[in-house]
Design an enzyme around this catalytic site. Structure first.
Site, short mmCIF file in Angstrom:
data_model
loop_
_atom_site.label_atom_id
_atom_site.label_comp_id
_atom_site.label_asym_id
_atom_site.label_seq_id
_atom_site.Cartn_x
_atom_site.Cartn_y
_atom_site.Cartn_z
N CYS A 206 0.83 -1.22 0.00
CA CYS A 206 0.00 0.00 0.00
C CYS A 206 0.86 1.26 0.00
CB CYS A 206 -0.95 0.01 1.19
SG CYS A 206 -0.10 0.05 2.77
N ASP B 168 2.22 2.64 2.58
CA ASP B 168 2.10 3.41 3.83
C ASP B 168 3.37 3.28 4.66
OD1 ASP B 168 -0.34 4.10 2.97
OD2 ASP B 168 -1.47 2.81 4.31
N CYS C 189 -3.10 4.93 5.96
CA CYS C 189 -4.56 4.85 6.03
C CYS C 189 -5.06 5.10 7.45
CB CYS C 189 -5.01 3.49 5.55
SG CYS C 189 -4.63 2.20 6.74
N CYS D 117 -2.53 -3.36 8.70
CA CYS D 117 -2.20 -1.99 9.12
C CYS D 117 -1.69 -2.00 10.57
CB CYS D 117 -3.40 -1.08 8.99
SG CYS D 117 -4.29 -1.29 7.43
FE1 FES Z 1 -1.57 0.58 4.21
FE2 FES Z 1 -3.41 0.41 6.05
S1 FES Z 1 -3.68 0.30 3.90
S2 FES Z 1 -1.29 0.44 6.32
#
Ligand code: FES
Length: 147
Positions: free
Chosen positions: A35, A37, A60, A104
């Site tokens: 993702c 992140d 997110c 996450c």
């Molecule tokens: Fe990437 Fe939640 S979607 S950490």
């Protein structure tokens, strides 16, 4: 049923311990390749106790809520206890996360471990390397890639 619990929404809209510690004793940064992140955790340590902790999460809502909850769970706790914090415990403390968002909370567990490892490394403190399997694997991969 709502997708996210009230606790998740609370920690997402009103996250605790956001920011940076300029005089941090340990910093852990981890990311999720899928993702994109990124989570960064700063810890302040005195006599083996995490006296302060802050986080910066570029990610997110579930990652922000997980960082907020995880920092609350390790603040004032001994390093040994913080090392035992699992993503499952973080998700449970948030009254659950949707299955596709559980990863996450893994970022929070990993970032805390990375910050503690960084603290040990900076201070030349001996530790059991098997406690940090992910980090050592990454280092091995990095070493392989450099070959
Ligand atoms: Fe990437 Fe939640 S979607 S950490």
């Amino acid at each position: 049923m709502a997708l996210y619990s009230e606790k998740v929404m609370d920690h997402f809209t009103n996250p605790r311990n956001v920011g940076k510690l300029d005089d941090a004793d340990g910093i852990g940064e981890v990311g999720n390749a899928k993702c994109g992140d990124i989570m960064k955790i700063y810890i302040k340590v005195k006599d083996g106790i995490i006296t302060d902790v802050k986080f910066n999460t570029f990610g997110c809502g579930s990652a922000i809520a997980s960082s907020s909850m995880a920092t609350e769970m390790i603040k004032g706790k001994p390093l040994s206890q913080a090392l035992e914090l699992t993503n499952k415990a973080v998700a449970e403390a948030l009254d659950g996360l949707p299955a596709h968002k559980l990863h996450c909370s893994v970022l929070a567990e990993e970032a805390i471990r990375a910050a503690i490892k960084n603290y040990y490394d900076r201070n030349g403190i001996e530790y059991d390397h098997s406690q940090f399997p992910d980090a050592s694997e990454e280092e091995e991969h990095a070493a392989e890639e450099q070959d």
